[in-house]
Motif scaffolding. Structure first.
Motif, PDB file in Angstrom:
ATOM      1  N   ASN A  56       0.836  -1.197   0.000  1.00  0.00           N
ATOM      2  CA  ASN A  56       0.000   0.000   0.000  1.00  0.00           C
ATOM      3  C   ASN A  56       0.873   1.251   0.000  1.00  0.00           C
ATOM      4  O   ASN A  56       0.628   2.210  -0.723  1.00  0.00           O
ATOM      5  CB  ASN A  56      -0.892  -0.023   1.248  1.00  0.00           C
ATOM      6  CG  ASN A  56      -1.876   1.116   1.259  1.00  0.00           C
ATOM      7  OD1 ASN A  56      -2.548   1.365   0.288  1.00  0.00           O
ATOM      8  ND2 ASN A  56      -1.922   1.843   2.348  1.00  0.00           N
ATOM      9  N   PHE A  57       1.930   1.194   0.809  1.00  0.00           N
ATOM     10  CA  PHE A  57       2.861   2.309   0.921  1.00  0.00           C
ATOM     11  C   PHE A  57       3.555   2.578  -0.411  1.00  0.00           C
ATOM     12  O   PHE A  57       3.574   3.701  -0.907  1.00  0.00           O
ATOM     13  CB  PHE A  57       3.907   1.941   1.981  1.00  0.00           C
ATOM     14  CG  PHE A  57       4.627   3.104   2.555  1.00  0.00           C
ATOM     15  CD1 PHE A  57       4.074   3.807   3.600  1.00  0.00           C
ATOM     16  CD2 PHE A  57       5.847   3.484   2.070  1.00  0.00           C
ATOM     17  CE1 PHE A  57       4.734   4.879   4.153  1.00  0.00           C
ATOM     18  CE2 PHE A  57       6.519   4.554   2.620  1.00  0.00           C
ATOM     19  CZ  PHE A  57       5.953   5.251   3.656  1.00  0.00           C
ATOM     20  N   ILE A  58       4.111   1.511  -1.019  1.00  0.00           N
ATOM     21  CA  ILE A  58       4.913   1.702  -2.227  1.00  0.00           C
ATOM     22  C   ILE A  58       4.022   2.055  -3.413  1.00  0.00           C
ATOM     23  O   ILE A  58       4.286   3.014  -4.146  1.00  0.00           O
ATOM     24  CB  ILE A  58       5.732   0.433  -2.536  1.00  0.00           C
ATOM     25  CG1 ILE A  58       6.739   0.183  -1.429  1.00  0.00           C
ATOM     26  CG2 ILE A  58       6.437   0.564  -3.865  1.00  0.00           C
ATOM     27  CD1 ILE A  58       7.412  -1.140  -1.534  1.00  0.00           C
ATOM     28  N   VAL A  59       2.944   1.266  -3.606  1.00  0.00           N
ATOM     29  CA  VAL A  59       2.158   1.428  -4.830  1.00  0.00           C
ATOM     30  C   VAL A  59       1.269   2.664  -4.752  1.00  0.00           C
ATOM     31  O   VAL A  59       1.301   3.508  -5.647  1.00  0.00           O
ATOM     32  CB  VAL A  59       1.325   0.157  -5.101  1.00  0.00           C
ATOM     33  CG1 VAL A  59       0.401   0.389  -6.282  1.00  0.00           C
ATOM     34  CG2 VAL A  59       2.229  -1.009  -5.354  1.00  0.00           C
ATOM     35  N   TYR A  60       0.507   2.803  -3.648  1.00  0.00           N
ATOM     36  CA  TYR A  60      -0.433   3.917  -3.614  1.00  0.00           C
ATOM     37  C   TYR A  60       0.257   5.232  -3.262  1.00  0.00           C
ATOM     38  O   TYR A  60       0.166   6.209  -3.972  1.00  0.00           O
ATOM     39  CB  TYR A  60      -1.579   3.610  -2.646  1.00  0.00           C
ATOM     40  CG  TYR A  60      -2.573   2.696  -3.295  1.00  0.00           C
ATOM     41  CD1 TYR A  60      -3.551   3.211  -4.133  1.00  0.00           C
ATOM     42  CD2 TYR A  60      -2.483   1.324  -3.146  1.00  0.00           C
ATOM     43  CE1 TYR A  60      -4.430   2.378  -4.777  1.00  0.00           C
ATOM     44  CE2 TYR A  60      -3.357   0.485  -3.786  1.00  0.00           C
ATOM     45  CZ  TYR A  60      -4.333   1.014  -4.598  1.00  0.00           C
ATOM     46  OH  TYR A  60      -5.191   0.194  -5.247  1.00  0.00           O
TER      47      TYR A  60
ATOM     48  N   THR B  88      12.491  12.074   4.921  1.00  0.00           N
ATOM     49  CA  THR B  88      12.473  10.774   4.238  1.00  0.00           C
ATOM     50  C   THR B  88      13.883  10.252   4.030  1.00  0.00           C
ATOM     51  O   THR B  88      14.114   9.050   4.093  1.00  0.00           O
ATOM     52  CB  THR B  88      11.743  10.883   2.896  1.00  0.00           C
ATOM     53  OG1 THR B  88      12.292  11.983   2.192  1.00  0.00           O
ATOM     54  CG2 THR B  88      10.278  11.070   3.077  1.00  0.00           C
ATOM     55  N   ALA B  89      14.848  11.173   3.791  1.00  0.00           N
ATOM     56  CA  ALA B  89      16.224  10.714   3.589  1.00  0.00           C
ATOM     57  C   ALA B  89      16.751  10.046   4.856  1.00  0.00           C
ATOM     58  O   ALA B  89      17.441   9.025   4.787  1.00  0.00           O
ATOM     59  CB  ALA B  89      17.109  11.886   3.193  1.00  0.00           C
ATOM     60  N   CYS B  90      16.407  10.601   6.031  1.00  0.00           N
ATOM     61  CA  CYS B  90      16.961  10.058   7.283  1.00  0.00           C
ATOM     62  C   CYS B  90      16.261   8.784   7.737  1.00  0.00           C
ATOM     63  O   CYS B  90      16.785   8.071   8.589  1.00  0.00           O
ATOM     64  CB  CYS B  90      16.857  11.092   8.395  1.00  0.00           C
ATOM     65  SG  CYS B  90      17.991  12.444   8.190  1.00  0.00           S
ATOM     66  N   MET B  91      15.058   8.516   7.201  1.00  0.00           N
ATOM     67  CA  MET B  91      14.306   7.371   7.701  1.00  0.00           C
ATOM     68  C   MET B  91      14.840   6.025   7.223  1.00  0.00           C
ATOM     69  O   MET B  91      14.690   5.017   7.906  1.00  0.00           O
ATOM     70  CB  MET B  91      12.833   7.491   7.290  1.00  0.00           C
ATOM     71  CG  MET B  91      11.988   8.264   8.272  1.00  0.00           C
ATOM     72  SD  MET B  91      10.453   8.765   7.533  1.00  0.00           S
ATOM     73  CE  MET B  91       9.551   7.229   7.563  1.00  0.00           C
ATOM     74  N   GLY B 125       9.941   1.706  -0.110  1.00  0.00           N
ATOM     75  CA  GLY B 125       8.824   2.609   0.131  1.00  0.00           C
ATOM     76  C   GLY B 125       9.290   4.006   0.508  1.00  0.00           C
ATOM     77  O   GLY B 125       8.769   5.007   0.018  1.00  0.00           O
ATOM     78  N   ILE B 126      10.313   4.077   1.393  1.00  0.00           N
ATOM     79  CA  ILE B 126      10.804   5.383   1.821  1.00  0.00           C
ATOM     80  C   ILE B 126      11.442   6.119   0.647  1.00  0.00           C
ATOM     81  O   ILE B 126      11.261   7.328   0.476  1.00  0.00           O
ATOM     82  CB  ILE B 126      11.817   5.226   2.974  1.00  0.00           C
ATOM     83  CG1 ILE B 126      11.167   4.522   4.159  1.00  0.00           C
ATOM     84  CG2 ILE B 126      12.346   6.568   3.406  1.00  0.00           C
ATOM     85  CD1 ILE B 126      10.102   5.292   4.831  1.00  0.00           C
ATOM     86  N   VAL B 127      12.185   5.366  -0.182  1.00  0.00           N
ATOM     87  CA  VAL B 127      12.807   5.995  -1.353  1.00  0.00           C
ATOM     88  C   VAL B 127      11.724   6.549  -2.276  1.00  0.00           C
ATOM     89  O   VAL B 127      11.838   7.655  -2.811  1.00  0.00           O
ATOM     90  CB  VAL B 127      13.705   4.975  -2.085  1.00  0.00           C
ATOM     91  CG1 VAL B 127      14.088   5.484  -3.446  1.00  0.00           C
ATOM     92  CG2 VAL B 127      14.948   4.710  -1.269  1.00  0.00           C
ATOM     93  N   ALA B 128      10.637   5.774  -2.426  1.00  0.00           N
ATOM     94  CA  ALA B 128       9.542   6.235  -3.286  1.00  0.00           C
ATOM     95  C   ALA B 128       8.921   7.507  -2.735  1.00  0.00           C
ATOM     96  O   ALA B 128       8.450   8.362  -3.478  1.00  0.00           O
ATOM     97  CB  ALA B 128       8.487   5.135  -3.413  1.00  0.00           C
ATOM     98  N   LEU B 129       8.933   7.631  -1.404  1.00  0.00           N
ATOM     99  CA  LEU B 129       8.335   8.802  -0.766  1.00  0.00           C
ATOM    100  C   LEU B 129       9.207  10.046  -0.949  1.00  0.00           C
ATOM    101  O   LEU B 129       8.722  11.165  -0.877  1.00  0.00           O
ATOM    102  CB  LEU B 129       8.183   8.501   0.726  1.00  0.00           C
ATOM    103  CG  LEU B 129       6.997   9.074   1.457  1.00  0.00           C
ATOM    104  CD1 LEU B 129       5.724   8.674   0.779  1.00  0.00           C
ATOM    105  CD2 LEU B 129       7.020   8.581   2.884  1.00  0.00           C
ATOM    106  N   LEU B 162      10.630   1.458 -11.421  1.00  0.00           N
ATOM    107  CA  LEU B 162      10.166   0.189 -12.006  1.00  0.00           C
ATOM    108  C   LEU B 162      11.337  -0.753 -12.225  1.00  0.00           C
ATOM    109  O   LEU B 162      11.325  -1.903 -11.787  1.00  0.00           O
ATOM    110  CB  LEU B 162       9.457   0.456 -13.336  1.00  0.00           C
ATOM    111  CG  LEU B 162       8.076   1.067 -13.235  1.00  0.00           C
ATOM    112  CD1 LEU B 162       7.595   1.454 -14.612  1.00  0.00           C
ATOM    113  CD2 LEU B 162       7.131   0.090 -12.613  1.00  0.00           C
ATOM    114  N   ALA B 163      12.368  -0.250 -12.908  1.00  0.00           N
ATOM    115  CA  ALA B 163      13.522  -1.100 -13.190  1.00  0.00           C
ATOM    116  C   ALA B 163      14.220  -1.523 -11.903  1.00  0.00           C
ATOM    117  O   ALA B 163      14.670  -2.668 -11.766  1.00  0.00           O
ATOM    118  CB  ALA B 163      14.495  -0.361 -14.100  1.00  0.00           C
ATOM    119  N   MET B 164      14.255  -0.613 -10.919  1.00  0.00           N
ATOM    120  CA  MET B 164      14.885  -0.937  -9.639  1.00  0.00           C
ATOM    121  C   MET B 164      14.123  -2.070  -8.948  1.00  0.00           C
ATOM    122  O   MET B 164      14.728  -3.031  -8.457  1.00  0.00           O
ATOM    123  CB  MET B 164      14.884   0.309  -8.761  1.00  0.00           C
ATOM    124  CG  MET B 164      15.834   0.279  -7.617  1.00  0.00           C
ATOM    125  SD  MET B 164      15.678   1.809  -6.715  1.00  0.00           S
ATOM    126  CE  MET B 164      17.291   1.974  -6.064  1.00  0.00           C
ATOM    127  N   GLY B 165      12.791  -1.964  -8.945  1.00  0.00           N
ATOM    128  CA  GLY B 165      11.983  -3.017  -8.337  1.00  0.00           C
ATOM    129  C   GLY B 165      12.198  -4.354  -9.005  1.00  0.00           C
ATOM    130  O   GLY B 165      12.323  -5.394  -8.352  1.00  0.00           O
TER     131      GLY B 165
END
Lengths: 171, 351
Positions: A56-60, B88-91, B125-129, B162-165
């Protein structure tokens, strides 16, 4: 402790969800929506569904909402440029939302609120391994059908976005 | 007992946080020294011996400059943008295992801040954020160049995630676990009779290549620094920022480099394991401490690699960047997943 955390997350979810609808500025709406998803991720972790929380975190939060924000920024929508909707569409939206609310209540009123028996309930069901086993053993066909649906949607999006032969760049 | 455990965990979290910030601080100094070395200059050498106090001088300068908010900017989001980038960088360094176990008084202490069994997904997830900080700051500046930089950052991050995943999926097929601690521990097994050399780079060389390219793109480093491309966009997303607002953006970039280096070292280059670690006959705690030192040596090498590339290669053109991401890296990573899966099946059949 966990109970307090649940109430805090629920408050955050409802507050952010109302913020999505009530904000005049579309960028604020999207940011509130991100906050809603963040709070929902917290709910998933409380339910011990770690994998679902991460997805949920990554996709949404990480991908879909970035695209939302991207589109809104690209159009550069602001409060002062927002057009006022006609009365008819406001009424139509209210009726549609109300009907959705009724459907939700109808679906939720028969939900079994009994506690699961703690002795037989597997609290590890939300872990990655268990979820993978369930998806690929018990629900393989629905899972595969859902992926075919995604593939079809993706191919459709590529078809729509593709430049036709001879078409000029519109921007 | 419970309290002392909590205290030790708190100390480790505090240490990881402090080390992250310290290394990021001195990365700014190292960057200028490396740049000077590559361009045959001297580099910063005024503040302190060898210019070692230069990061402090920079910080003082940034703090004392005027924090300027443009007239038509969105004030709240203008401040929130750099704060979010730094947060987000520190998390993400929380789940990286910085060493094995220290045995003190019969108690095994893991040198890792938090162990979650979905460690890789947490980092991902954190990187995506992280892109939200750039996007919000760029939009709130109410400047066309900032907005273009923000939009570039968003599209670039999504394309390369995408490629990273996909490259991580191939790695997960090999390791069979999502936990950073388990992945690091697995690489300490024997390979050809040498303990601590079972590194994933030997199983996933193509995956590592894709991962490192994507890491460059995700941290907005040259050759993928198009969001702040000064020849086209003045300063990119931080055009309007001054003082610590800009300081936080620049600093977040260095924290991200440190985290990306640590993740690469842990996932592909054996983490805290080093060759012959169990054959030297050293006591357990000494091996752990040596392992931590080795991990930091690997991390420093990757940080140096980031800088080396920055001062060597020119920047991509934007369409080339997109072509590389969508038409080369993603098909390559999907092929990597399929070939890895096939190889694992073949190994299970034959051996």
């Amino acid at each position: 402790m966990t109970g307090n955390f649940f109430y805090f997350l629920t408050f955050l979810t409802l507050f952010a969800a109302i913020g999505v609808v009530a904000s005049k500025n579309p960028v604020y709406s999207v940011l509130f929506m991100i906050l809603t998803f963040f709070a929902l991720t917290g709910h998933y972790i409380l339910l011990n569904a770690q994998f679902l929380a991460a997805v949920n975190f990554i996709v949404y939060m990480g991908a879909i909402m970035v695209l939302f924000l991207f589109v809104i920024m690209f159009l550069n929508m602001r409060e002062d440029t927002e057009q006022h909707k006609p009365l008819l569409s406001k009424i139509a939206a209210a009726i549609a939302g109300g009907i959705l609310f009724v459907v939700m209540i109808a679906a939720l009123k028969d939900v079994d609120t009994q506690m699961k028996a703690t002795a037989v309930f597997d609290s590890q069901i939300g872990m990655v391994e268990n979820l993978g086993k369930v998806l690929f053993r018990d629900y393989l066909l629905p899972f595969e059908l859902a992926s075919v649906l995604f593939l079809a949607a993706m191919a459709g999006a590529v078809m729509l976005g593709k430049r036709e032969p001879g078409e000029q760049n519109r921007f | 007992m419970e309290l002392s455990l909590l205290l030790i965990k708190g100390l480790i979290i505090f240490a990881v946080f402090g080390i992250t910030l310290l290394i990021a601080t001195y990365s700014t100094y190292a960057e200028r020294k490396v740049a000077a070395f590559i361009q045959d200059r001297v580099g910063p050498n005024r503040a302190g011996p060898f210019g070692l106090a230069q990061p402090l001088a920079d910080a003082v300068k940034l703090f004392f400059k005027e924090e300027f908010v443009p007239a038509n900017a969105n004030k709240f989001l203008f401040i929130a943008g750099p704060s979010l980038a730094m947060l987000t960088a520190c998390m993400s360094s929380a789940v990286i295992p910085f060493g094995g176990t220290l045995i003190i008084g019969g108690e095994a202490i893991h040198l890792q801040a938090i162990e979650v069994n979905i460690g890789i997904l947490y980092v991902f997830g954190i990187v995506a954020l992280g892109v939200y900080g750039i996007m919000i700051g760029g939009w709130a500046s109410n400047n066309k160049f900032s907005l273009l930089g923000a939009i570039r950052a968003a599209s670039q991050n999504i394309s390369y995630e995408l490629a990273m995943g996909m490259s991580i999926i191939a790695l997960l097929l090999v390791t069979g676990t999502l936990s950073m601690r388990d992945i690091a521990a697995q690489q300490g097994q024997e390979l050809f009779g040498v303990s601590g050399l079972n590194w994933n780079i030997f199983y996933q060389p193509v995956g590592f290549l894709i991962f490192i390219i994507c890491a460059f793109a995700e941290t907005n480093r040259v050759p993928f620094d198009l969001p702040e491309c000064e020849t086209e966009l003045v300063g990119g997303y931080h055009t309007e920022y001054s003082s610590m607002g800009m300081g936080l953006y620049l600093f977040a970039e260095y924290v991200n480099i440190f985290v990306a280096s640590a993740v690469m070292a842990t996932l592909y280059f054996g983490g805290y394991n080093f060759p012959f670690m169990n054959q030297l006959g050293l006591p357990h705690n000494l091996v752990t401490i040596l392992g931590t030192v080795v991990l930091f040596a690997k991390i420093f090498f990757f940080i140096f690699f980031f800088m080396w590339v920055r001062w060597t290669l020119p920047r991509f053109r934007y369409d080339q960047l997109m072509n590389l991401g969508w038409k080369i890296l993603i098909p390559l990573s999907i092929a990597n997943v399929i070939i890895t899966g096939g190889a694992i099946l073949l190994k299970a059949e034959l051996f």
